[in-house]
Motif scaffolding. Structure first.
Motif, PDB file in Angstrom:
ATOM      1  N   PHE A 173       0.804  -1.219   0.000  1.00  0.00           N
ATOM      2  CA  PHE A 173       0.000   0.000   0.000  1.00  0.00           C
ATOM      3  C   PHE A 173       0.843   1.278   0.000  1.00  0.00           C
ATOM      4  CE2 PHE A 173      -3.080  -2.943   2.234  1.00  0.00           C
ATOM      5  CZ  PHE A 173      -3.936  -3.048   1.148  1.00  0.00           C
ATOM      6  N   GLY A 174       2.174   1.138  -0.062  1.00  0.00           N
ATOM      7  CA  GLY A 174       3.034   2.314  -0.086  1.00  0.00           C
ATOM      8  C   GLY A 174       3.011   3.089   1.214  1.00  0.00           C
ATOM      9  N   ILE A 175       2.906   2.387   2.339  1.00  0.00           N
ATOM     10  CA  ILE A 175       2.879   3.025   3.655  1.00  0.00           C
ATOM     11  C   ILE A 175       4.291   3.044   4.220  1.00  0.00           C
ATOM     12  CG2 ILE A 175       2.042   2.773   6.035  1.00  0.00           C
ATOM     13  CD1 ILE A 175      -0.507   1.529   4.820  1.00  0.00           C
ATOM     14  N   ASP A 176       4.731   4.199   4.702  1.00  0.00           N
ATOM     15  CA  ASP A 176       6.087   4.357   5.221  1.00  0.00           C
ATOM     16  C   ASP A 176       6.211   3.664   6.579  1.00  0.00           C
ATOM     17  OD1 ASP A 176       8.623   5.106   5.900  1.00  0.00           O
ATOM     18  OD2 ASP A 176       8.152   7.224   6.240  1.00  0.00           O
ATOM     19  N   ASN A 177       7.015   2.631   6.639  1.00  0.00           N
ATOM     20  CA  ASN A 177       7.273   1.953   7.912  1.00  0.00           C
ATOM     21  C   ASN A 177       8.765   1.974   8.241  1.00  0.00           C
ATOM     22  OD1 ASN A 177       8.134   0.161   5.966  1.00  0.00           O
ATOM     23  ND2 ASN A 177       7.401  -1.667   7.045  1.00  0.00           N
ATOM     24  N   SER A 178       9.466   2.982   7.740  1.00  0.00           N
ATOM     25  CA  SER A 178      10.915   3.055   7.923  1.00  0.00           C
ATOM     26  C   SER A 178      11.303   3.214   9.386  1.00  0.00           C
ATOM     27  CB  SER A 178      11.485   4.222   7.099  1.00  0.00           C
ATOM     28  OG  SER A 178      10.872   5.455   7.475  1.00  0.00           O
ATOM     29  N   ALA A 179      10.378   3.747  10.210  1.00  0.00           N
ATOM     30  CA  ALA A 179      10.681   3.907  11.639  1.00  0.00           C
ATOM     31  C   ALA A 179      10.550   2.600  12.397  1.00  0.00           C
ATOM     32  CB  ALA A 179       9.751   4.950  12.256  1.00  0.00           C
ATOM     33  N   ARG A 180      10.074   1.546  11.728  1.00  0.00           N
ATOM     34  CA  ARG A 180       9.815   0.272  12.400  1.00  0.00           C
ATOM     35  C   ARG A 180      11.080  -0.590  12.403  1.00  0.00           C
ATOM     36  NH1 ARG A 180       6.846  -4.933  11.121  1.00  0.00           N
ATOM     37  NH2 ARG A 180       5.750  -5.454  13.062  1.00  0.00           N
ATOM     38  N   THR A 181      12.145  -0.094  13.035  1.00  0.00           N
ATOM     39  CA  THR A 181      13.371  -0.869  13.135  1.00  0.00           C
ATOM     40  C   THR A 181      13.287  -1.881  14.271  1.00  0.00           C
ATOM     41  OG1 THR A 181      14.329   0.871  14.525  1.00  0.00           O
ATOM     42  CG2 THR A 181      14.781   0.962  12.156  1.00  0.00           C
ATOM     43  N   LEU A 182      12.469  -1.600  15.282  1.00  0.00           N
ATOM     44  CA  LEU A 182      12.204  -2.518  16.383  1.00  0.00           C
ATOM     45  C   LEU A 182      10.702  -2.709  16.498  1.00  0.00           C
ATOM     46  CD1 LEU A 182      14.601  -0.997  19.061  1.00  0.00           C
ATOM     47  CD2 LEU A 182      14.986  -3.124  17.802  1.00  0.00           C
ATOM     48  N   HIS A 183      10.293  -3.802  17.137  1.00  0.00           N
ATOM     49  CA  HIS A 183       8.871  -4.032  17.366  1.00  0.00           C
ATOM     50  C   HIS A 183       8.426  -3.159  18.536  1.00  0.00           C
ATOM     51  CE1 HIS A 183       7.933  -7.486  14.718  1.00  0.00           C
ATOM     52  NE2 HIS A 183       9.236  -7.649  14.777  1.00  0.00           N
ATOM     53  N   GLY A 184       7.546  -2.203  18.270  1.00  0.00           N
ATOM     54  CA  GLY A 184       6.977  -1.361  19.325  1.00  0.00           C
ATOM     55  C   GLY A 184       5.475  -1.344  19.171  1.00  0.00           C
ATOM     56  N   ALA A 185       4.749  -1.527  20.288  1.00  0.00           N
ATOM     57  CA  ALA A 185       3.302  -1.728  20.198  1.00  0.00           C
ATOM     58  C   ALA A 185       2.577  -0.495  19.668  1.00  0.00           C
ATOM     59  CB  ALA A 185       2.751  -2.120  21.572  1.00  0.00           C
ATOM     60  N   LEU A 186       2.945   0.701  20.138  1.00  0.00           N
ATOM     61  CA  LEU A 186       2.204   1.887  19.693  1.00  0.00           C
ATOM     62  C   LEU A 186       2.509   2.204  18.236  1.00  0.00           C
ATOM     63  CD1 LEU A 186       0.243   4.120  20.406  1.00  0.00           C
ATOM     64  CD2 LEU A 186       2.182   5.522  21.152  1.00  0.00           C
ATOM     65  N   LEU A 187       3.780   2.155  17.854  1.00  0.00           N
ATOM     66  CA  LEU A 187       4.138   2.409  16.454  1.00  0.00           C
ATOM     67  C   LEU A 187       3.470   1.397  15.540  1.00  0.00           C
ATOM     68  CD1 LEU A 187       5.714   3.845  14.228  1.00  0.00           C
ATOM     69  CD2 LEU A 187       7.677   2.365  14.764  1.00  0.00           C
ATOM     70  N   ASP A 188       3.486   0.120  15.931  1.00  0.00           N
ATOM     71  CA  ASP A 188       2.854  -0.906  15.103  1.00  0.00           C
ATOM     72  C   ASP A 188       1.348  -0.680  15.000  1.00  0.00           C
ATOM     73  OD1 ASP A 188       5.278  -2.040  14.671  1.00  0.00           O
ATOM     74  OD2 ASP A 188       4.868  -3.939  15.666  1.00  0.00           O
ATOM     75  N   SER A 189       0.727  -0.184  16.070  1.00  0.00           N
ATOM     76  CA  SER A 189      -0.708   0.116  16.026  1.00  0.00           C
ATOM     77  C   SER A 189      -0.994   1.260  15.065  1.00  0.00           C
ATOM     78  CB  SER A 189      -1.225   0.469  17.422  1.00  0.00           C
ATOM     79  OG  SER A 189      -1.160  -0.638  18.280  1.00  0.00           O
ATOM     80  N   GLU A 190      -0.159   2.275  15.090  1.00  0.00           N
ATOM     81  CA  GLU A 190      -0.355   3.420  14.196  1.00  0.00           C
ATOM     82  C   GLU A 190      -0.197   2.988  12.733  1.00  0.00           C
ATOM     83  OE1 GLU A 190       2.600   6.007  15.791  1.00  0.00           O
ATOM     84  OE2 GLU A 190       1.240   6.902  17.271  1.00  0.00           O
ATOM     85  N   ILE A 191       0.813   2.145  12.462  1.00  0.00           N
ATOM     86  CA  ILE A 191       1.007   1.643  11.101  1.00  0.00           C
ATOM     87  C   ILE A 191      -0.143   0.730  10.704  1.00  0.00           C
ATOM     88  CG2 ILE A 191       2.467   0.162   9.666  1.00  0.00           C
ATOM     89  CD1 ILE A 191       4.872   1.231  11.241  1.00  0.00           C
ATOM     90  N   LEU A 192      -0.564  -0.138  11.633  1.00  0.00           N
ATOM     91  CA  LEU A 192      -1.669  -1.052  11.336  1.00  0.00           C
ATOM     92  C   LEU A 192      -2.954  -0.290  11.045  1.00  0.00           C
ATOM     93  CD1 LEU A 192      -2.820  -3.881  11.080  1.00  0.00           C
ATOM     94  CD2 LEU A 192      -3.157  -3.912  13.563  1.00  0.00           C
ATOM     95  N   ALA A 193      -3.168   0.844  11.714  1.00  0.00           N
ATOM     96  CA  ALA A 193      -4.363   1.643  11.442  1.00  0.00           C
ATOM     97  C   ALA A 193      -4.390   2.072   9.975  1.00  0.00           C
ATOM     98  CB  ALA A 193      -4.405   2.862  12.363  1.00  0.00           C
ATOM     99  N   GLU A 194      -3.232   2.474   9.445  1.00  0.00           N
ATOM    100  CA  GLU A 194      -3.164   2.861   8.031  1.00  0.00           C
ATOM    101  C   GLU A 194      -3.411   1.657   7.123  1.00  0.00           C
ATOM    102  OE1 GLU A 194      -0.195   5.782   6.723  1.00  0.00           O
ATOM    103  OE2 GLU A 194       0.678   5.635   8.729  1.00  0.00           O
ATOM    104  N   VAL A 195      -2.804   0.530   7.468  1.00  0.00           N
ATOM    105  CA  VAL A 195      -2.993  -0.688   6.672  1.00  0.00           C
ATOM    106  C   VAL A 195      -4.460  -1.106   6.682  1.00  0.00           C
ATOM    107  CG1 VAL A 195      -2.495  -3.164   6.597  1.00  0.00           C
ATOM    108  CG2 VAL A 195      -0.632  -1.528   6.913  1.00  0.00           C
ATOM    109  N   TYR A 196      -5.074  -1.069   7.859  1.00  0.00           N
ATOM    110  CA  TYR A 196      -6.482  -1.478   7.993  1.00  0.00           C
ATOM    111  C   TYR A 196      -7.393  -0.625   7.114  1.00  0.00           C
ATOM    112  CZ  TYR A 196     -11.103  -1.896  10.202  1.00  0.00           C
ATOM    113  OH  TYR A 196     -12.448  -2.066  10.431  1.00  0.00           O
ATOM    114  N   LEU A 197      -7.170   0.675   7.106  1.00  0.00           N
ATOM    115  CA  LEU A 197      -8.010   1.560   6.295  1.00  0.00           C
ATOM    116  C   LEU A 197      -7.854   1.255   4.809  1.00  0.00           C
ATOM    117  CD1 LEU A 197      -7.553   4.922   8.224  1.00  0.00           C
ATOM    118  CD2 LEU A 197      -9.447   3.310   8.344  1.00  0.00           C
TER     119      LEU A 197
END
Length: 227
Positions: free
Chosen positions: A140-164
């Motif tokens: 989907f062309g979503i920027d996840n470059s900040a996801r170098t480590l597994h973090g619950a809040l960051l992953d939730s924010e990215i997942l929100a974009e993926v879900y939409l």
């Protein structure tokens, strides 16, 4: 409609063997749009973490040692979640851990039907394709470059974009749904097209009409000629 996009980080894979949640991150959506409200907590798992868990999460026993226990914030978590649908990537995993922690804390469990599994949605939409969060970000062309480590809040924010994107883009119900909220919070009825009081005048010239009629006469066996 209120939804909570949620992710957990854990010490391992099985709460029944003693693994615990070390981080919860959640993002609130209303009408498929982020509200800005989040829930983010680090937790003391009360057990040693495997070295590989430290490397994945970027956490340490020292960092987690003074963090609250899940039981200390169980009520706060349940109040934030309420009866909203829980949007989770691989929902069975997170729900298993959340309900184990809730059970140990003596709190009511979350019903599985409250969860929406984005992995299942992705596999239905793109059968045979990778359904990991990183793979869907690439799709989907979503920027996840900040996801170098597994973090619950960051992953939730990215997942929100993926879900939409998985449910049809950022405005999946645009102009098609029921009543919506206006800028001042008032509910306004869904827009419906109304018939024109007077038909629009034809844009065809007399010459164009004549040319079309002549063309139709040349067609043999046309069904509309027998109407």
């Amino acid at each position: 409609m209120r939804e909570i996009v949620l992710d957990t980080e854990t010490t391992g894979f099985e709460p029944d063997t003693g693994d615990r949640i070390v981080e919860i991150g959640a993002v609130e959506l209303s009408g498929h749009l982020p509200t800005g409200r989040t829930f983010h907590k680090y937790l003391n798992p009360q057990r040693d973490m495997p070295q590989e868990a430290f490397e994945v999460h970027g956490l340490s026993e020292e960092f987690l040692s003074d963090k609250p226990l899940f039981a200390d914030l169980a009520d706060e978590f349940l109040a934030f979640v309420g009866d909203a649908k829980l949007v989770i990537h691989n929902a069975a995993f997170d729900m298993k851990f959340l309900n184990a922690e809730l059970r140990w804390a003596g709190r009511p469990l979350l019903p599985m039907e409250q969860a929406i599994d984005t992995v299942a949605i992705a596999r239905r939409r793109f059968p045979g394709s990778p359904a990991s969060l990183d793979a869907l970000c690439r799709r989907f062309g979503i920027d996840n470059s900040a996801r170098t480590l597994h973090g619950a809040l960051l992953d939730s924010e990215i997942l929100a974009e993926v879900y939409l994107e998985l449910i049809g883009g950022r405005q999946p119900d645009f102009a098609l749904g029921g009543p919506s909220a206006s800028a001042n919070g008032a509910t306004v009825p869904a827009w419906r097209a109304q018939p024109r009081p007077e038909p629009l005048p034809s844009r065809l010239t007399e010459a164009e009409k004549a040319a079309h009629a002549a063309f139709v006469k040349k067609i043999e066996g046309a069904l509309w000629q027998n109407a």
